[in-house]
Design a protein around this motif. Structure first.
Motif, PDB file in Angstrom:
ATOM      1  N   GLN A  69       9.080  -2.063   2.794  1.00 53.92           N
ATOM      2  CA  GLN A  69       9.839  -1.777   1.570  1.00 53.92           C
ATOM      3  C   GLN A  69      10.707  -0.536   1.756  1.00 53.92           C
ATOM      4  OE1 GLN A  69       7.408  -1.513  -1.941  1.00 53.92           O
ATOM      5  NE2 GLN A  69       9.147  -1.230  -3.309  1.00 53.92           N
ATOM      6  N   MET A 125      14.798  -0.473   1.490  1.00 59.02           N
ATOM      7  CA  MET A 125      15.511   0.443   0.600  1.00 59.02           C
ATOM      8  C   MET A 125      16.500   1.298   1.396  1.00 59.02           C
ATOM      9  SD  MET A 125      14.026   3.328  -2.027  1.00 59.02           S
ATOM     10  CE  MET A 125      13.445   2.200  -3.280  1.00 59.02           C
ATOM     11  N   HIS A 177      16.083  -3.062  -4.863  1.00 61.54           N
ATOM     12  CA  HIS A 177      14.952  -3.374  -5.737  1.00 61.54           C
ATOM     13  C   HIS A 177      14.410  -2.126  -6.431  1.00 61.54           C
ATOM     14  CE1 HIS A 177      14.784  -7.533  -4.480  1.00 61.54           C
ATOM     15  NE2 HIS A 177      14.863  -7.118  -3.228  1.00 61.54           N
ATOM     16  N   CYS A 178      15.305  -1.419  -7.107  1.00 59.38           N
ATOM     17  CA  CYS A 178      14.886  -0.217  -7.820  1.00 59.38           C
ATOM     18  C   CYS A 178      15.805  -0.011  -9.020  1.00 59.38           C
ATOM     19  CB  CYS A 178      14.914   1.001  -6.906  1.00 59.38           C
ATOM     20  SG  CYS A 178      16.483   1.314  -6.107  1.00 59.38           S
ATOM     21  N   ASP A 179      15.385   0.875  -9.880  1.00 61.10           N
ATOM     22  CA  ASP A 179      16.213   1.267 -11.017  1.00 61.10           C
ATOM     23  C   ASP A 179      16.948   2.546 -10.650  1.00 61.10           C
ATOM     24  OD1 ASP A 179      15.461  -0.827 -12.655  1.00 61.10           O
ATOM     25  OD2 ASP A 179      13.832   0.285 -13.579  1.00 61.10           O
ATOM     26  N   THR A 221      11.075   2.858  -8.434  1.00 61.68           N
ATOM     27  CA  THR A 221      10.681   1.515  -8.027  1.00 61.68           C
ATOM     28  C   THR A 221       9.176   1.387  -8.196  1.00 61.68           C
ATOM     29  OG1 THR A 221      10.991  -0.201  -6.346  1.00 61.68           O
ATOM     30  CG2 THR A 221      10.365   1.994  -5.557  1.00 61.68           C
ATOM     31  N   THR A 233       4.501   3.961  -9.838  1.00 61.93           N
ATOM     32  CA  THR A 233       5.947   4.124  -9.877  1.00 61.93           C
ATOM     33  C   THR A 233       6.329   5.206  -8.882  1.00 61.93           C
ATOM     34  OG1 THR A 233       6.053   3.489 -12.191  1.00 61.93           O
ATOM     35  CG2 THR A 233       7.940   4.680 -11.315  1.00 61.93           C
ATOM     36  N   GLN A 248       1.944  -4.057  -9.901  1.00 62.56           N
ATOM     37  CA  GLN A 248       2.861  -2.924  -9.804  1.00 62.56           C
ATOM     38  C   GLN A 248       2.290  -1.750 -10.584  1.00 62.56           C
ATOM     39  OE1 GLN A 248       6.347  -4.843 -11.381  1.00 62.56           O
ATOM     40  NE2 GLN A 248       7.066  -5.372  -9.341  1.00 62.56           N
TER      41      GLN A 248
END
Length: 162
Positions: free
Chosen positions: A40, A44, A105-107, A29, A74, A71
């Motif tokens: 945040q 998560m 909200h993350c990969d 993220t 990472t 951003q």
């Protein structure tokens, strides 16, 4: 459309992971500063708990080419998950554009050492699957080539086609 994407993703993930009993779950993220704000982090944690996923601890916070000036960092974390939990990753990964709650909200990334594969389900349009083994990739290409995104088809046909 979303249900179709979920069905396809499950089939591809199952085929790509083969008989692996567990998978590595990677999470990334983007942050505006070098530490994740507590709000945040809580959001998560709530999302992971809601989807039945384990909490993931950061193993690195690094400057990787940012998506924007806001951003710049990472956050990367990883954990092992049992094979029967792998499909739990797909809903939050594929639903990112649908603004479902809760959202992490993350990969997400799934990997298996057993079959040398890395899977990145990114939204309802598809997923990336890469492997160090041509055989693993070829099998997926042969079985699911009809599902390739048009923007990837020419490149994939050059690599794997007849």
């Amino acid at each position: 459309m979303f249900e179709s994407a979920m069905r396809r993703a499950k089939l591809i993930v199952d085929a790509a992971l083969g008989d692996s009993e567990q998978a590595q779950l990677g999470v990334a993220t983007w942050l505006g500063r070098k530490s994740m704000p507590s709000k945040q982090r809580k959001r998560m944690a709530l999302a992971f708990a809601e989807y039945g996923l384990p909490q993931v601890e950061a193993f690195e916070i690094a400057v990787i080419p940012p998506r924007s000036k806001e951003q710049a960092y990472t956050w990367v974390g990883a954990t092992m998950i049992p094979r029967d939990h792998v499909h739990r990753v797909l809903w939050p990964a594929l639903s990112v554009d649908f603004r479902v709650f809760p959202s992490a909200h993350c990969d997400f990334y799934l990997a298996s050492e057993d079959c040398d594969v890395l899977i990145h389900p990114y939204d309802d349009r598809g997923m990336d699957v890469v492997s160090t083994s041509r055989r693993e990739s070829q099998d997926l290409y042969d079985e699911y080539s009809d599902w390739l995104l048009d923007c990837d088809r020419e490149r994939m046909d050059q690599v794997f086609g007849d």
